[in-house]
Design an enzyme around this catalytic site. Structure first.
Site, short mmCIF file in Angstrom:
data_model
loop_
_atom_site.label_atom_id
_atom_site.label_comp_id
_atom_site.label_asym_id
_atom_site.label_seq_id
_atom_site.Cartn_x
_atom_site.Cartn_y
_atom_site.Cartn_z
CG HIS A 58 -0.39 0.09 2.53
ND1 HIS A 58 0.46 -0.86 3.06
CD2 HIS A 58 -0.50 1.05 3.49
CE1 HIS A 58 0.82 -0.51 4.28
NE2 HIS A 58 0.27 0.66 4.57
CG HIS A 60 0.19 4.40 4.80
ND1 HIS A 60 -0.54 3.62 5.66
CD2 HIS A 60 -0.60 5.45 4.46
CE1 HIS A 60 -1.74 4.17 5.84
NE2 HIS A 60 -1.80 5.28 5.12
CG ASP A 62 5.01 2.98 7.32
OD1 ASP A 62 4.08 3.49 6.66
OD2 ASP A 62 4.82 2.07 8.14
CG HIS A 63 4.13 0.13 4.15
ND1 HIS A 63 4.10 -1.18 4.57
CD2 HIS A 63 3.72 0.88 5.19
CE1 HIS A 63 3.67 -1.21 5.84
NE2 HIS A 63 3.43 0.03 6.22
CG HIS A 116 -3.88 0.26 6.80
ND1 HIS A 116 -3.79 0.80 8.06
CD2 HIS A 116 -2.70 0.56 6.18
CE1 HIS A 116 -2.61 1.41 8.19
NE2 HIS A 116 -1.93 1.27 7.06
CG ASP A 135 0.74 -1.35 7.76
OD1 ASP A 135 1.66 -2.16 7.99
OD2 ASP A 135 0.92 -0.12 7.73
CG HIS A 173 4.08 -1.72 11.39
ND1 HIS A 173 4.87 -0.61 11.54
CD2 HIS A 173 3.33 -1.49 10.28
CE1 HIS A 173 4.61 0.27 10.57
NE2 HIS A 173 3.69 -0.25 9.79
#
Ligand code: ZN
Ligand code: FE
Length: 257
Positions: A58, A60, A62-63, A116, A135, A173
């Site tokens: 996805h 985000h 942090d991805h 999410h 996530d 995570h």
């Protein structure tokens, strides 16, 4: 398919995990999400591997934050959710529910798992019994509903829960210890959860990862994926509610926890 995939788990940033998937026979290596390009490059260099693919779950940061620098360096193919292609930096190939992504004879089946974010996919390598869920599902948890409804997320989780119990689940995570505290607050009578929570505290005290997990273990202990559980329902006072109502209540309580 020749040989099993090699999977490397890379702690990144505060509590993210990045992954490398390596198909030795073909010399292919994919990064599942790119939380930290430097950490991923170090892991590649240590093993002498060349990055050929990025498989994003996805959008985000942090991805996907390492997408452009890794693509610039390696010229790798960036693969991600069709439903969110505009927000995946450098995307070349889009995938949607039911698609098969061929990774050197190891087919990844794609699940659309919105909730999410509105475009979130999971990659299931059936031949290797592994699924990369981003996530969507965590050890004892599930992703926050930033861009979706409880009903959407519940539908998404059910696709993952339909996989065999022994399927190894790679989440993005390390949230497990906090998730365990919450899980015990809503399902205090669950003995499998109690013993898992104790084990998790020990593992974290030793600095060990609690990821990956498995579908079977989550089924027995994760309050987000067992809304049919009587002990959970009794503790929530929701004996006659539907599964999605129970799920929504658990998610709402976690948001306030
Ligand atoms: Zn996310
Ligand atoms: Fe994340």
């Amino acid at each position: 398919m020749s040989g099993r995939l090699e999977i490397v788990q890379i702690p990144c940033l505060q509590d993210n995990y990045g992954y490398l998937i390596h198909a030795a026979s073909a010399g292919l290596t994919a990064a599942v999400d790119t939380p930290d390009a430097n950490a991923i490059n170090d892991a590649l260099k240590t093993r002498g591997w060349r990055l050929t693919h990025i498989l994003n779950t996805h959008h985000h940061f942090d991805h996907t934050g390492g997408n452009m620098s890794l693509k610039g360096h390696w010229g790798c193919e960036v693969v991600g959710p069709a439903a969110d292609d505009a927000r995946i930096p450098g995307i070349d190939t889009t995938l949607a529910d039911g698609d098969l992504f061929d990774f050197s004879g190891h087919d990844a089946r794609v699940f659309d798992v919105p909730g999410h974010t509105r475009g979130h996919i999971a990659y299931y390598f059936a031949g290797d019994d592994v699924v990369f869920v981003g996530d969507t599902l965590f050890a004892l948890g599930c992703g926050r509903l930033f861009e979706g409804t409880p009903a959407q997320m519940w539908t998404s989780l059910q696709k993952l829960l339909a996989l065999p119990d022994e399927t190894i689940v790679y989440c993005a995570h390390e949230y497990t210890e906090a998730n365990a505290r919450f899980a015990l607050s809503v399902d205090p009578q669950n003995e499998a959860l109690q013993s898992r929570a104790a084990k998790i505290s020990e593992m974290r005290a030793r600095g060990e990862p609690t990821v990956p997990t498995s579908i079977g273990l989550e089924r027995r202990t994760n309050p987000f994926v067992r809304p049919e559980s009587e002990s959970l329902r009794r503790s929530l006072d929701m004996i006659d509610a539907s599964n999605v109502e129970v799920f929504a209540e658990v998610r709402a309580r976690k948001d306030r926890f």
